[in-house]
Design a protein around this motif. Structure first.
Motif, short mmCIF file in Angstrom:
data_model
loop_
_atom_site.label_atom_id
_atom_site.label_comp_id
_atom_site.label_asym_id
_atom_site.label_seq_id
_atom_site.Cartn_x
_atom_site.Cartn_y
_atom_site.Cartn_z
N VAL A 1 68.06 45.96 11.11
CA VAL A 1 67.18 44.93 11.66
C VAL A 1 67.73 43.54 11.35
O VAL A 1 67.69 42.64 12.20
CB VAL A 1 65.75 45.09 11.10
N ALA A 2 68.29 43.36 10.16
CA ALA A 2 68.87 42.06 9.80
C ALA A 2 70.01 41.70 10.74
O ALA A 2 70.18 40.52 11.11
CB ALA A 2 69.36 42.08 8.36
N GLY A 3 70.80 42.69 11.15
CA GLY A 3 71.87 42.42 12.11
C GLY A 3 71.34 41.97 13.44
O GLY A 3 71.88 41.05 14.07
N LEU B 1 59.60 46.45 12.11
CA LEU B 1 60.60 47.43 12.52
C LEU B 1 61.44 47.97 11.37
O LEU B 1 62.10 49.01 11.52
CB LEU B 1 61.52 46.82 13.58
N GLU B 2 61.45 47.29 10.24
CA GLU B 2 62.30 47.73 9.13
C GLU B 2 62.04 49.17 8.69
O GLU B 2 62.98 49.92 8.42
CB GLU B 2 62.17 46.77 7.95
N PRO B 3 60.77 49.64 8.62
CA PRO B 3 60.56 51.05 8.24
C PRO B 3 61.13 52.04 9.25
O PRO B 3 61.42 53.19 8.90
CB PRO B 3 59.03 51.17 8.16
N LEU B 4 61.30 51.63 10.52
CA LEU B 4 61.83 52.53 11.54
C LEU B 4 63.35 52.55 11.57
O LEU B 4 63.97 53.59 11.82
CB LEU B 4 61.31 52.13 12.92
N TYR B 5 63.99 51.40 11.35
CA TYR B 5 65.43 51.28 11.54
C TYR B 5 66.21 51.01 10.25
O TYR B 5 67.43 51.18 10.24
CB TYR B 5 65.74 50.14 12.52
N GLY B 6 65.54 50.56 9.22
CA GLY B 6 66.24 50.15 8.00
C GLY B 6 66.48 48.65 7.98
O GLY B 6 66.66 48.01 9.02
N TYR C 1 64.47 43.42 19.85
CA TYR C 1 65.18 44.05 18.74
C TYR C 1 65.37 45.54 18.96
O TYR C 1 66.46 46.08 18.73
CB TYR C 1 64.43 43.80 17.43
N ALA C 2 64.32 46.24 19.39
CA ALA C 2 64.41 47.69 19.59
C ALA C 2 65.39 48.02 20.72
O ALA C 2 66.12 49.01 20.64
CB ALA C 2 63.04 48.28 19.89
#
Length: 597
Positions: A378-380, A369-374, A33-34
């Motif tokens: 992340v859903a995308g 990862l949601e706190p880092l990227y939104g 993901y990252a």
């Protein structure tokens, strides 16, 4: 250039492999993901005491290692001195590396209570809250440390309204996100049953029985495994596959129908297993159920892990059986004979697959990862990167090569901002719901969603991406040149010229056209010429991607039919670009007719 995203996974534990195996499963999806979201590899390292660091190295993750408590105990090293050294090692490593995210599994204060001094640091903190014994989870130090984390994720399905919550889960007021059971492998990574049986040399009709006592570090592992082998190895209808675990150091009684292995990742072979006897540790327990292997489980005594409760829950659901006396040979033989009855095995296998419907590693990584990227970004990534796609992409490639294709190709083709607008496929909706429902309700949801139409644009994109990778491999086009080809295509065939402006359909047409283009090359020399001419080929202002790529192919066919090579197109194309500020299909038609020279 901004530095890569940095993530530390803390897996300092006692005798087993549970923490490091679970974190490894999550780390693989964190990296995927990252890489997609940042366009390049993150820096992920493990801070661990496991003696099985080869497991991490094989997956491409560096490990900063402490000696395990087992080794310290056997070596005679002074325990207080070891604890003091260990604390400073952890503090110094995190202080120098300065991660963006610290992920800790099971023990929120750390194995030496050393994390208290770090949990107010300037980085995100996430706790993977595996179910523990109430007497351990309700300890004040456990609850105090847990309350200092930004994100708390439980690798379990959410409890039913009448079920028991995680110990002390309401004490800190910090919400717990349930992601479902985390497994190290996806179903797509299982090896075919026939292939495994042939490799082991099994005769038709012989049953394959898997034996395990966890990662091999449990004090009773040797006694249990050797006892099971000696009780069952004389049965001509059985072949014993003993998963001793990377930490196993005991005796290995053999025989003509006994295969010992200390390799990690034996779950890849589970499709070939007719049954199993295993300890009830988190990882092997859930893997056997996930792959539908009829299993007799026995409980090991652990400080925090309540294996007895885990087994009892699955037994109540009809997903497995419990082996009360793994050290009594007669009882073992009797229970195995019953387990391998066709009707018994079929019933247990069906219930097991229903009990553990899918792998929660993806959802766990997304929560972290949601706190880092939104949440939207992340859903995308989750909607786009299916297990089938990333596993095919990684097969036979190093992490750096896979990252080049994932971050350098897919991220350019479909930026995270566009991916975030995609609807989630039915499979992700199914997984999200199943993690929150009882097994019975989850089965009904799976049946209904299994009849829902697939998200065709996403599926079509995945198919064309994998087809392009296959064609590129066949013609010998290495990842870096493939990325360069896609970069050139993005400039020549922009989304703004597409009639429907749909990013997925545009990307799919682009990949299909490039795959067809590469497939026309007969050898490496012709491929080099083709790629060179394509770079010179102009952007046609009145054509979408599919039309422009088709015209390029038509131009090549026409040119070759006149006995000319691809390289002979260089001068005419350069002249076309010089004579026409915005060339279009009319100008290309003149070239096709032979009048554009």
């Amino acid at each position: 250039m901004a530095r890569p995203r940095r993530i530390v996974l803390y897996a300092v534990n006692g005798s087993g492999l549970g923490h490091v195996t679970r974190l490894l499963a999550v780390a693989r999806w964190l990296r995927r993901y990252a890489t997609f979201l940042d366009g390049g590899l993150p820096e992920i390292l493990f801070l661990t005491s496991t003696e099985a660091t080869g497991l991490l190295a094989e997956a491409g993750f560096p490990a900063f290692k402490l000696p395990s408590k087992t080794v310290v105990r056997h070596s005679g090293l002074d325990v207080p001195e070891y604890r003091r050294l260990a604390r400073h090692f952890v503090w110094h490593t995190l202080g120098v590396f300065q991660p963006d995210l610290l992920v800790v599994d099971t023990f929120p204060a750390g194995s030496f209570d050393e994390l208290f001094q770090l949990l107010d640091g300037p980085f995100r903190k996430a706790f993977i809250f595996r179910e523990v014994k109430p007497e351990y989870g309700n300890r004040p130090i456990f609850q105090a440390a847990r309350g200092l984390y930004d994100t708390v994720v439980a690798p379990h399905r959410a409890p039913s309204p009448n079920g028991d919550p995680l110990p002390g889960s309401a004490a800190t007021g910090r919400p717990v996100q349930y992601c479902g059971e985390v497994l190290q492998l996806e179903r797509e990574e299982a090896r075919p049953r026939v292939e495994v049986r042939q490799e082991l040399g099994l005769a038709p009709g012989v049953r394959l029985l898997f034996l395990s006592a966890g990662g091999g570090g449990d004090p009773g592992a040797e006694e249990v495994l050797t006892g099971l082998v000696e009780a069952l190895r004389d049965d001509p209808g059985l072949h014993l596959l003993v998963g001793a675990g990377p930490l196993y150091r005991g005796r290995r009684p053999g025989g003509p129908r006994v295969t010992w292995s200390s390799e990690p990742g034996l779950a890849r072979l589970f499709a070939a297993c007719d049954g199993a006897i295993s300890a009830g540790g988190y990882n092997t327990f859930h893997e056997l159920l996930f792959f539908g292997v009829p299993t007799l489980f026995f409980a090991q005594d652990k400080i925090a892990d309540d294996q007895q409760r885990r087994i009892a829950t699955a037994v109540a659901a009809g997903a497995c059986r419990q082996l009360a006396a793994p050290r009594e040979g007669a009882a073992v033989r009797r229970e195995v004979a019953s387990l391998l009855q066709p009707e018994v095995g079929a019933s247990l296998a069906a219930a097991a697959r229903q009990f553990i419907g899918d792998n929660g590693a993806r959802r766990c990584a997304a929560c972290l990862l949601e706190p880092l990227y939104g949440e939207a970004a992340v859903a995308g990534a989750v909607a786009l990167l299916s297990p089938r796609l990333v596993i095919s992409l990684e097969q036979g490639r190093t992490p750096a090569e896979s990252a080049l294709l994932l971050g350098g190709l897919l991220t350019r083709l479909l930026p995270p901002g566009q991916a975030g607008a995609l609807p989630a496929p039915a499979e992700h909706l199914r997984e999200w719901l199943q993690a929150r429902l009882s097994p019975g309700a989850a089965a009904e949801v799976a049946q209904v969603l299994g009849q829902a139409p697939e998200q065709e644009p996403r599926v079509a994109l995945e198919q064309e991406f994998l087809r392009l990778l296959q064609v590129a491999g066949q013609v010998g086009l290495e990842p870096a040149r493939l990325v360069g080809l896609v970069e050139a295509a993005l400039k020549k065939h922009p989304l703004t010229q597409e009639p429907d402006r749909h990013p997925l359909r545009w990307a799919t047409r682009l990949l299909a056209g490039l795959g067809g283009l590469l497939g026309t090359a007969r050898d490496a020399a012709e491929l080099d010429e083709l790629l060179l001419v394509y770079r010179i080929f102009p952007r046609l202002h009145d054509c979408d991607a599919a039309t422009a790529l088709a015209l390029f192919g038509e131009l090549g066919d026409c040119w070759c039919s006149r006995g000319r090579a691809w390289r002979d197109l260089q001068q005419p194309l350069q002249a076309l670009k010089l004579l026409h500020r915005q060339p279009g299909r009319a100008q290309l038609a003149e070239l096709l007719a032979g009048n554009g020279r």
